[in-house]
Structure formats: C-alpha cells, structure tokens
Design a protein around this motif. Sequence first.
Motif, PDB file in Angstrom:
ATOM      1  N   SER A   1     -12.877   0.325  10.139  1.00 13.65           N
ATOM      2  CA  SER A   1     -13.744   1.091   9.197  1.00 13.65           C
ATOM      3  C   SER A   1     -15.241   0.584   9.391  1.00 13.65           C
ATOM      4  O   SER A   1     -15.952   1.569   9.476  1.00 13.65           O
ATOM      5  CB  SER A   1     -13.686   0.605   7.787  1.00 13.65           C
ATOM      6  OG  SER A   1     -13.004  -0.632   7.500  1.00 13.65           O
TER       7      SER A   1
ATOM      8  N   ALA B   1       0.933  -1.211   0.018  1.00  8.94           N
ATOM      9  CA  ALA B   1       0.051  -0.046   0.052  1.00  8.94           C
ATOM     10  C   ALA B   1       0.958   1.201   0.254  1.00  8.94           C
ATOM     11  O   ALA B   1       0.652   2.335  -0.755  1.00  8.94           O
ATOM     12  CB  ALA B   1      -0.751  -0.002   1.216  1.00  8.94           C
TER      13      ALA B   1
ATOM     14  N   MET C   1     -10.628   5.264  15.108  1.00 10.50           N
ATOM     15  CA  MET C   1     -10.834   5.734  13.728  1.00 10.50           C
ATOM     16  C   MET C   1     -12.150   6.494  13.853  1.00 10.50           C
ATOM     17  O   MET C   1     -12.599   7.281  13.202  1.00 10.50           O
ATOM     18  CB  MET C   1     -11.209   4.511  12.716  1.00 10.50           C
ATOM     19  CG  MET C   1      -9.851   4.077  12.232  1.00 10.50           C
ATOM     20  SD  MET C   1      -9.797   2.716  11.129  1.00 10.50           S
ATOM     21  CE  MET C   1     -10.494   3.779   9.528  1.00 10.50           C
TER      22      MET C   1
ATOM     23  N   GLN D   1      -3.887  -1.524   4.053  1.00 12.08           N
ATOM     24  CA  GLN D   1      -4.149  -0.093   3.217  1.00 12.08           C
ATOM     25  C   GLN D   1      -4.983   0.532   4.290  1.00 12.08           C
ATOM     26  O   GLN D   1      -4.411   2.070   4.428  1.00 12.08           O
ATOM     27  CB  GLN D   1      -5.277  -0.371   1.932  1.00 12.08           C
ATOM     28  CG  GLN D   1      -5.756   0.692   1.362  1.00 12.08           C
ATOM     29  CD  GLN D   1      -4.734   1.602   0.792  1.00 12.08           C
ATOM     30  OE1 GLN D   1      -4.064   1.168  -0.090  1.00 12.08           O
ATOM     31  NE2 GLN D   1      -4.363   2.757   1.125  1.00 12.08           N
ATOM     32  N   ILE D   2      -5.650   0.216   5.292  1.00 15.11           N
ATOM     33  CA  ILE D   2      -6.187   1.089   5.929  1.00 15.11           C
ATOM     34  C   ILE D   2      -5.090   1.686   7.177  1.00 15.11           C
ATOM     35  O   ILE D   2      -5.199   3.003   7.591  1.00 15.11           O
ATOM     36  CB  ILE D   2      -7.439   0.601   6.885  1.00 15.11           C
ATOM     37  CG1 ILE D   2      -8.687   0.210   6.024  1.00 15.11           C
ATOM     38  CG2 ILE D   2      -7.748   1.215   8.117  1.00 15.11           C
ATOM     39  CD1 ILE D   2      -9.648  -0.661   6.447  1.00 15.11           C
TER      40      ILE D   2
ATOM     41  N   TYR E   1      -7.928  10.723   5.965  1.00 17.29           N
ATOM     42  CA  TYR E   1      -7.234   9.520   5.482  1.00 17.29           C
ATOM     43  C   TYR E   1      -6.735   9.766   4.051  1.00 17.29           C
ATOM     44  O   TYR E   1      -5.902   8.938   3.619  1.00 17.29           O
ATOM     45  CB  TYR E   1      -8.342   8.466   5.352  1.00 17.29           C
ATOM     46  CG  TYR E   1      -8.690   8.052   6.748  1.00 17.29           C
ATOM     47  CD1 TYR E   1      -7.833   7.556   7.485  1.00 17.29           C
ATOM     48  CD2 TYR E   1     -10.051   7.998   7.199  1.00 17.29           C
ATOM     49  CE1 TYR E   1      -8.455   7.171   8.998  1.00 17.29           C
ATOM     50  CE2 TYR E   1     -10.705   7.823   8.446  1.00 17.29           C
ATOM     51  CZ  TYR E   1      -9.784   7.341   9.267  1.00 17.29           C
ATOM     52  OH  TYR E   1     -10.329   6.942  10.508  1.00 17.29           O
TER      53      TYR E   1
ATOM     54  N   ALA F   1      -4.764  -7.360   2.652  1.00 20.67           N
ATOM     55  CA  ALA F   1      -4.657  -6.104   1.947  1.00 20.67           C
ATOM     56  C   ALA F   1      -5.240  -4.947   2.426  1.00 20.67           C
ATOM     57  O   ALA F   1      -4.844  -3.750   2.346  1.00 20.67           O
ATOM     58  CB  ALA F   1      -5.115  -6.573   0.313  1.00 20.67           C
ATOM     59  N   LEU F   2      -6.671  -5.195   2.946  1.00 21.08           N
ATOM     60  CA  LEU F   2      -7.507  -4.185   3.271  1.00 21.08           C
ATOM     61  C   LEU F   2      -6.869  -3.653   4.681  1.00 21.08           C
ATOM     62  O   LEU F   2      -6.951  -2.293   4.966  1.00 21.08           O
ATOM     63  CB  LEU F   2      -8.893  -4.449   3.528  1.00 21.08           C
ATOM     64  CG  LEU F   2     -10.022  -3.511   3.913  1.00 21.08           C
ATOM     65  CD1 LEU F   2      -9.677  -2.206   3.046  1.00 21.08           C
ATOM     66  CD2 LEU F   2     -11.315  -3.952   4.181  1.00 21.08           C
TER      67      LEU F   2
ATOM     68  N   SER G   1      -3.650   4.432   5.202  1.00 24.21           N
ATOM     69  CA  SER G   1      -4.390   5.730   5.207  1.00 24.21           C
ATOM     70  C   SER G   1      -4.422   6.146   6.573  1.00 24.21           C
ATOM     71  O   SER G   1      -4.447   7.666   6.824  1.00 24.21           O
ATOM     72  CB  SER G   1      -5.739   5.139   4.966  1.00 24.21           C
ATOM     73  OG  SER G   1      -5.705   4.782   3.353  1.00 24.21           O
TER      74      SER G   1
END
Lengths: 291, 291
Positions: B117, B19, B270, B251-252, B278, B247-248, B255
């Motif tokens: 998230s 990422a 968050m 990425q988070i 972000y 992967a998620l 960000s």
Amino acid sequence: MIKVAIVGYGNIGKAAHEAISASKDFSLEYIVDTTKIDVDVPVLNDVSELNNVDVAILSLPSRVVPEVASLLLSKGINTVDSYDMHSSIADVRSKLDQVAKQNNSASITAAGWDPGSDSVIRTLLMAMMPRGITYTNFGPGMSMGHTVAVKAIPGVKDALSITVPTGSGVHRRMVYVELMDNADFNVVESAIRQDDYFINDETHVTKVESIDDLRDVGHGVNLIRKGMSGTTPNQKVEFNMSINNPALTGQILVSSARAVMKQRAGCYTMIQIPPIDYLDDDVDEIIRSLV
Amino acid sequence: MIKVAIVGYGNIGKAAHEAISASKDFSLEYIVDTTKIDVDVPVLNDVSELNNVDVAILSLPSRVVPEVASLLLSKGINTVDSYDMHSSIADVRSKLDQVAKQNNSASITAAGWDPGSDSVIRTLLMAMMPRGITYTNFGPGMSMGHTVAVKAIPGVKDALSITVPTGSGVHRRMVYVELMDNADFNVVESAIRQDDYFINDETHVTKVESIDDLRDVGHGVNLIRKGMSGTTPNQKVEFNMSINNPALTGQILVSSARAVMKQRAGCYTMIQIPPIDYLDDDVDEIIRSLV
C-alpha cells in the motif's frame, strides 16, 4: 509524443499548460477558449473544431463537462476532466462509458484531487481496513468548484468560496460575493444557498467590495480512517496535504491524460486506473524505484 | 465465493485467516503448514498437494516465495504474496509474470504495506508531484521480514528486529537475539550484519535472555513528499499509519486475493492493480461511496 489539447483556459487550464510544459511525453496542439488569450499554440473557438489530437484535457466548469466530453469521445478523441459534483459522478461515468465504448475512445472523469487522488486513498484505505470510518476534512482553502458555481449565479460579478473544516468531515462554506450594480444581495444569497453545491452545508454569504483582495489558491486536506484489519481494531491512517489547488488539479489532469492513453475503450474514475499508468517510464524501472 | 488456501500459518497466515473470516466472498478450503495446528479447516503438509482452489495466499518467508508461487501458478492456481525484498521485486515479478502467462494464472506479488500500500501511495504522489523527494520513515516497530531473516541464521533460537526511523528515510535496526546453547554471539552478529536485509543500515545486535518480553506487533509509517505540481513548488503531502503489522499485512493479502481474481494472466505489483479491484461491491456503488 501524446498530442493533447486543453479545452478551457481558466485557472486549471493554465495549470495544465504548465504541467504539460514540464513533461517530456506531450505535444500541446491546441487550446480551445472563447476569450482572447496570449499563448504560443493555436487557439480554437469551439470544441467542434478540434481534430487530430489524442486526448483533450477538459478544464471546464463541471456542469458543461458531460456534454463536451460526449462530443469529443464520439469523435474518437480521449478525454480527461475533473468533474467534481460527487453525487452525479457514477451516472456521468456510466453515460460517458457507453459513448466511449461505442466510439472506441477512453475517458477518465472526476480526475482531480477530490474527487480524484483522495478517492484513490479512500479506496486503498478500504482495502486495508474494510470496517471503520473515514473522514475527509477539506481546507481551509478556496474551492474551485464552489467558486465557479457561485460565479454562474445571476447578479454575481465575482466570487470566492472558502471551505472551512469543522471536523468529522463536516464543513462550513464561507462565500464572498462582489455584486453587479443592479443585483439584490438577498436574491443572490438565496440562490447560492439553494444551489446543489451548498444546500447540504452551513453556508455564510458575505458581500464584499473586491474579491481580488481575498484570493489565495492554497488548499488542504486531512483524510483520516480508523478501522479494523481483519478482526484487529484501532488501525489508524492519516493523509494530509497542503497544496496549490489549481496546480495540483492541472498536474493530475495531465498525469491522467497520460493514463487514459493506456486504457481500453470506456470511461473510468481514478479508482479504476492502475496507479502505474499515470507515470511515464518503463514498468520495471518504476517498480525498482517506487515499490 | 472465492476458494482460497493459506500457505504458511505463522503471524501473517493467522491474520489472513482472521481477515477471511471477516469477509463474505471467500471460502477457506485448506491451510498448508508443516507444523501441527489447531484449525477447523483441512490442513495439508505440502503445497504440492494443493488443488481445487482459486487462489493461494502465500504467508511464507520472502526467500521461499518465488519457488512456491511458481509451482502454484504453473498448476493454474492464482497466488498473492508479501515478498518484501525491495531490490529483487522487479525481477521476481518478471519471472512470475512469465510462468503465470504460460499457465493462464495470475499473481500479485509484494502485496503488504511496504512494499504494497505504501508503494501505491508513493506512485500516486509521483503522479501528483512528478518532481520532488519522497521519504518513507518506518517505525518504531517490529519488522516481520527482518525478524524472519534473523531467525533463519544458524545459532539463533528466537529473534526480534525493531526498525527505528532516524529521519529522511534513514533507519536504524535494533536486533535482539536469543541464542541456542552452543552459539557464538560474535558469529551470529557478524552473519546478521552481512545479511542483505541489514547490510545497508546501521545495525545494533543485542543478546537477550528472552525475546517474549520484547514482543509487540505495533508498527508505523510516516511517508512524506514535497515537490512540484507542474511548475508550482512547495506542494506537501504526508501519510501516517499506526498499525498492528501482521493484521494489516494479512488484510492486504486477502484484499489482494480478491483483486487477483479480476486480473488477466500475469504477475503484478500493487501499483499495477486498479484500486477498486480490492473491494467486493458493485462498481457504481463503490464510486458513489468513495469517489
């Protein structure tokens, strides 16, 4: 208790009133409306008379929101609104931001469900999948903003604009109009098609005898993003809503009225607000129950 | 450029690396890992050697996160982590908040997809429908946190924990273990069942010859809320994801590493972060494209 006023008492104003009644941390001080309404709080005729409130909920047509918000912010009264003309939101926010900072007040603009909560979802999805495509599909359902825009056109007695999704974020607008006695349908139809709210969409205008028979405040959203997290493709997220439109808008305005009290001077869209600020509870309690 | 380090180079650390490579605003300075890894950046053996970075991405087992985060925050290095033990998040945040404030650093904890998230979605749904019920249904998919917890149990050579939703936010845990030569399956099974990660859920432990044949990093979420906006019932929202889990999460974390640079000293979850933070773009540009 947050001292709040509702400015404008149409569908959204009434829904905001209900949401305030269902909350414990607000005291409704005034309703501002030019029509005669039957409510149990003092009614003022004009926003210029408004004083001694912490925050005003502007449930007004989008086109008058910037002027009214400016007036109140310059008096030091915080505001929230659901201004919904997407292409102008950045400019409106920027102008109100200056007024708010000069007068030590705060504002949340475009606080509804789209723009609004959908905008927060779209932003979060960008953080999760920076590359990819998002489609927001609306309806079928009545668009408040489009309906109000049609009602403002000369010759229109009553109107209803239904948004129909045709996929990939493309929409058809089905507009139903009840005309005044002397109105020319072709002139009205042309004015609707040329309005900013309709100019970019496939728009069908139909003359009807009575709008009342068509009224239904239900609405929906299907928001999808397929994209990449890092270098991994095929990440898919979908967000669906089936909602009473004014009820949700009124509730989001009230939650935003709570959040605006926690912000520093300035004007914000919902994507600039920490989500926790919409809720009325201790930070640790909220984290325990929601995180 | 934000100078970043990755601490821990397992599934999540590798995904965070990807990422970062796909972002324009980060410079990866170091990876901290005790194993021999083949990467094109300097590798440090211990976090105590880490200096001259703005933010450290802690891709470590949850149980070691609080200690490592404290150490780095006390050196003035910002941190992000995906600590995932829901019942302890409020306490961990509160402790790290003190350390961060004392050392003028900032941290985002529990920054993954759940917690993370999904927590943002749940908070937003509370603002939209203050009364009602939310169910978060996970999977079927491999839980990283649960898998790591099983791998840490004595006698376990390799493991995999699959989360299976049985509806209404209730889950079954299917745990597959590959044992070390001298391990007693009954002892291992009992230790898994008594672990905090499993003690409240229906848990099935199965002994297998090879974990490799079962590995699949796909996962999913179905998060639903039905509730009331103001006094209007039957408002329904559904959020669905089908994702590559590491992967998620990677990425988070990346960000969030961007967002943490924009926060005042302290530790946040968050739901306390403005979503716009972000993203790497001008505020007005983001509003124009997403609001």
